[in-house]
Scaffold this active site. Structure first.
Site, PDB file in Angstrom:
ATOM      1  N   HIS A 135     -50.665 -35.681  19.130  1.00 52.33           N
ATOM      2  CA  HIS A 135     -51.095 -35.888  20.506  1.00 52.33           C
ATOM      3  C   HIS A 135     -50.556 -34.777  21.416  1.00 52.33           C
ATOM      4  O   HIS A 135     -49.576 -34.946  22.127  1.00 52.33           O
ATOM      5  CB  HIS A 135     -50.611 -37.260  21.011  1.00 52.33           C
ATOM      6  CG  HIS A 135     -51.434 -38.395  20.490  1.00 52.33           C
ATOM      7  ND1 HIS A 135     -50.952 -39.681  20.384  1.00 52.33           N
ATOM      8  CD2 HIS A 135     -52.702 -38.442  20.045  1.00 52.33           C
ATOM      9  CE1 HIS A 135     -51.899 -40.456  19.890  1.00 52.33           C
ATOM     10  NE2 HIS A 135     -52.968 -39.725  19.684  1.00 52.33           N
ATOM     11  N   HIS A 152     -50.580 -39.613  12.418  1.00 51.33           N
ATOM     12  CA  HIS A 152     -50.418 -41.019  12.776  1.00 51.33           C
ATOM     13  C   HIS A 152     -50.770 -41.966  11.635  1.00 51.33           C
ATOM     14  O   HIS A 152     -50.459 -43.152  11.697  1.00 51.33           O
ATOM     15  CB  HIS A 152     -51.291 -41.353  13.988  1.00 51.33           C
ATOM     16  CG  HIS A 152     -51.079 -40.437  15.142  1.00 51.33           C
ATOM     17  ND1 HIS A 152     -51.949 -39.413  15.459  1.00 51.33           N
ATOM     18  CD2 HIS A 152     -50.079 -40.371  16.053  1.00 51.33           C
ATOM     19  CE1 HIS A 152     -51.495 -38.768  16.513  1.00 51.33           C
ATOM     20  NE2 HIS A 152     -50.365 -39.314  16.891  1.00 51.33           N
ATOM     21  N   HIS A 159     -53.463 -47.920  19.360  1.00 50.47           N
ATOM     22  CA  HIS A 159     -52.781 -46.673  19.026  1.00 50.47           C
ATOM     23  C   HIS A 159     -53.145 -46.284  17.590  1.00 50.47           C
ATOM     24  O   HIS A 159     -53.203 -47.149  16.707  1.00 50.47           O
ATOM     25  CB  HIS A 159     -51.265 -46.836  19.168  1.00 50.47           C
ATOM     26  CG  HIS A 159     -50.513 -45.550  19.027  1.00 50.47           C
ATOM     27  ND1 HIS A 159     -50.195 -45.014  17.795  1.00 50.47           N
ATOM     28  CD2 HIS A 159     -50.017 -44.693  19.957  1.00 50.47           C
ATOM     29  CE1 HIS A 159     -49.536 -43.878  17.978  1.00 50.47           C
ATOM     30  NE2 HIS A 159     -49.420 -43.656  19.275  1.00 50.47           N
ATOM     31  N   GLU A 188     -51.574 -45.018  15.158  1.00 52.18           N
ATOM     32  CA  GLU A 188     -50.621 -45.454  14.137  1.00 52.18           C
ATOM     33  C   GLU A 188     -50.776 -46.940  13.838  1.00 52.18           C
ATOM     34  O   GLU A 188     -50.709 -47.372  12.676  1.00 52.18           O
ATOM     35  CB  GLU A 188     -49.186 -45.157  14.582  1.00 52.18           C
ATOM     36  CG  GLU A 188     -48.162 -45.528  13.525  1.00 52.18           C
ATOM     37  CD  GLU A 188     -46.737 -45.363  13.984  1.00 52.18           C
ATOM     38  OE1 GLU A 188     -45.868 -46.133  13.517  1.00 52.18           O
ATOM     39  OE2 GLU A 188     -46.466 -44.462  14.815  1.00 52.18           O
ATOM     40  N   CYS A 228     -38.442 -44.236  14.085  1.00 49.63           N
ATOM     41  CA  CYS A 228     -38.093 -42.988  13.416  1.00 49.63           C
ATOM     42  C   CYS A 228     -36.904 -42.314  14.084  1.00 49.63           C
ATOM     43  O   CYS A 228     -36.601 -42.536  15.258  1.00 49.63           O
ATOM     44  CB  CYS A 228     -39.305 -42.056  13.366  1.00 49.63           C
ATOM     45  SG  CYS A 228     -39.657 -41.157  14.874  1.00 49.63           S
ATOM     46  N   SER A 261     -49.560 -39.660  24.316  1.00 51.56           N
ATOM     47  CA  SER A 261     -48.429 -39.642  23.386  1.00 51.56           C
ATOM     48  C   SER A 261     -47.507 -40.815  23.678  1.00 51.56           C
ATOM     49  O   SER A 261     -46.840 -40.860  24.717  1.00 51.56           O
ATOM     50  CB  SER A 261     -47.655 -38.326  23.510  1.00 51.56           C
ATOM     51  OG  SER A 261     -46.412 -38.415  22.851  1.00 51.56           O
ATOM     52  N   SER A 262     -47.465 -41.781  22.769  1.00 51.97           N
ATOM     53  CA  SER A 262     -46.653 -42.973  22.978  1.00 51.97           C
ATOM     54  C   SER A 262     -45.177 -42.629  23.131  1.00 51.97           C
ATOM     55  O   SER A 262     -44.507 -43.118  24.035  1.00 51.97           O
ATOM     56  CB  SER A 262     -46.841 -43.942  21.802  1.00 51.97           C
ATOM     57  OG  SER A 262     -46.010 -45.067  21.935  1.00 51.97           O
TER      58      SER A 262
END
Length: 342
Positions: free
Chosen positions: A50, A84, A134, A136, A205, A233-234
């Site tokens: 992103h 993602h 999202h 992901e 992460c 972008s989360s």
């Protein structure tokens, strides 16, 4: 007060680590290596990461970004799946069409996929803590049989959830969520479902945790906290929230120097700066240069961790050589014009 050059003072607390993480670095490298090996076009399903700067740079090199496999002709050129992750149905369709595909899913996201699949294999219903829509989350839910996963976005979702078997639950989390946000939801789940199984290891992460820790350590007393990153972008959006919760008067997400109103920054201010995991360092450098042009800048480096993780690319690409300009683009530390292939 100004210095001898007539510039007013400005203190910048610069976070370290910031910017590219190993998963993003690997994903970008896969696209660049694929272009070197197979030539253009190399198709990329959705944005590889992103960040508009990165996507535009790869497009200039010959990458073609598509929404779905249906948008790719049968021309024998490879397709790359984004960092993602994707639902299982996507590589299955690629195999059906005999397409050459390269999976750039971040290894930490792949780990969440494996944890979710393990829950199902052991007879548990999966509770996925994440944000609806999202990429992901779509990819993780797409690893599992229909009806075996429930998305939990808020503590209110926890209160409303009434499973058939409270003793057969397991949870995983979207990797880029705020540590603080997930803690409240996880605590609520564990209070309501004490027999719920946690993942075998931490799902958030290392890059998300490290960038948030540095922002927390920097935020108190800052007048403005700039987070370099994309609106979609989360992990970048979460950094803005973390900065404000940790004591900054205001957090602001910026995509680059054009979004920074340098003239509105008061002399003598204390400014915080960090960047999301998909933001290249060159964007931060450009903002720092603009600030130095107007202010006498004093940098306070706030380092809370040292990152030395490295996620290797797939074996089929490891022998492809990269030039210095290629590596600079992959690492995000060189102007885009220096890396374009004409």
């Amino acid at each position: 007060m100004s210095d001898e050059n007539g510039k007013p003072p400005l203190t910048i607390r610069l976070c370290e680590p910031r910017g590219f993480c190993a998963g993003v670095d690997r994903a970008i490298q896969i696209v660049v290596l694929a272009l070197k090996r197979y030539g253009a076009p190399v198709y990329v399903r959705h944005e590889i990461v992103h960040n508009k700067y990165v996507v535009d740079g790869l497009r200039d090199m010959g990458a073609v970004f598509v929404r779905d496999l249906d948008n790719i002709p049968d021309d024998g050129q490879p397709v790359v799946f984004s960092a993602h992750g994707v639902p299982k149905s996507v590589p299955a369709e690629a195999e059906r069409r005999e397409m050459l595909y390269l999976d750039a899913t971040c290894p930490l996201v792949s780990k969440v996929h494996k944890q979710a699949v393990r829950h199902v294999r052991l007879g548990r219903r999966v509770l996925l803590i994440g944000h609806r829509g999202h990429p992901e989350v779509v990819g993780t839910m797409g690893q599992l049989p229909e009806g075996s996963v429930v998305l939990i976005e808020t503590e209110e979702d926890v209160a409303a959830y009434d499973p058939a078997d409270p003793a057969a639950l397991g949870f995983v989390t979207q990797t880029t969520l705020s540590v603080d946000d997930t803690k409240g939801i996880i605590d609520a789940l564990q209070r309501k479902f004490p027999l719920m199984e946690a993942p075998s290891s931490e799902s958030i992460c290392y890059a998300t945790t490290n960038r948030q820790d540095a922002v927390k350590a920097s935020a108190v007393g800052t007048d403005l906290f700039l987070i370099v990153g994309a609106p979609n972008s989360s992990n970048s959006r979460r950094l803005v929230e973390v900065a404000e919760r940790a004591g900054s008067r205001r957090g602001l997400l910026v995509q680059g120097v054009a979004d920074v109103r340098v003239g509105e920054i008061a002399p003598g201010s204390v400014l915080g700066m960090s960047a999301g995991a998909s933001a290249p360092e060159v964007l931060t450098d450009e903002i720092l240069a603009a600030l130095r042009a107007r202010f006498e800048v004093r940098i306070e480096l706030v380092q809370t961790a040292i990152e030395n993780e490295n996620f290797p690319v797939m074996r089929s690409l490891r022998d492809v050589p990269l030039t210095a300009a290629d590596m600079a683009f992959v690492n995000g530390d060189r102007p885009l014009a220096a890396t374009r292939v004409i």
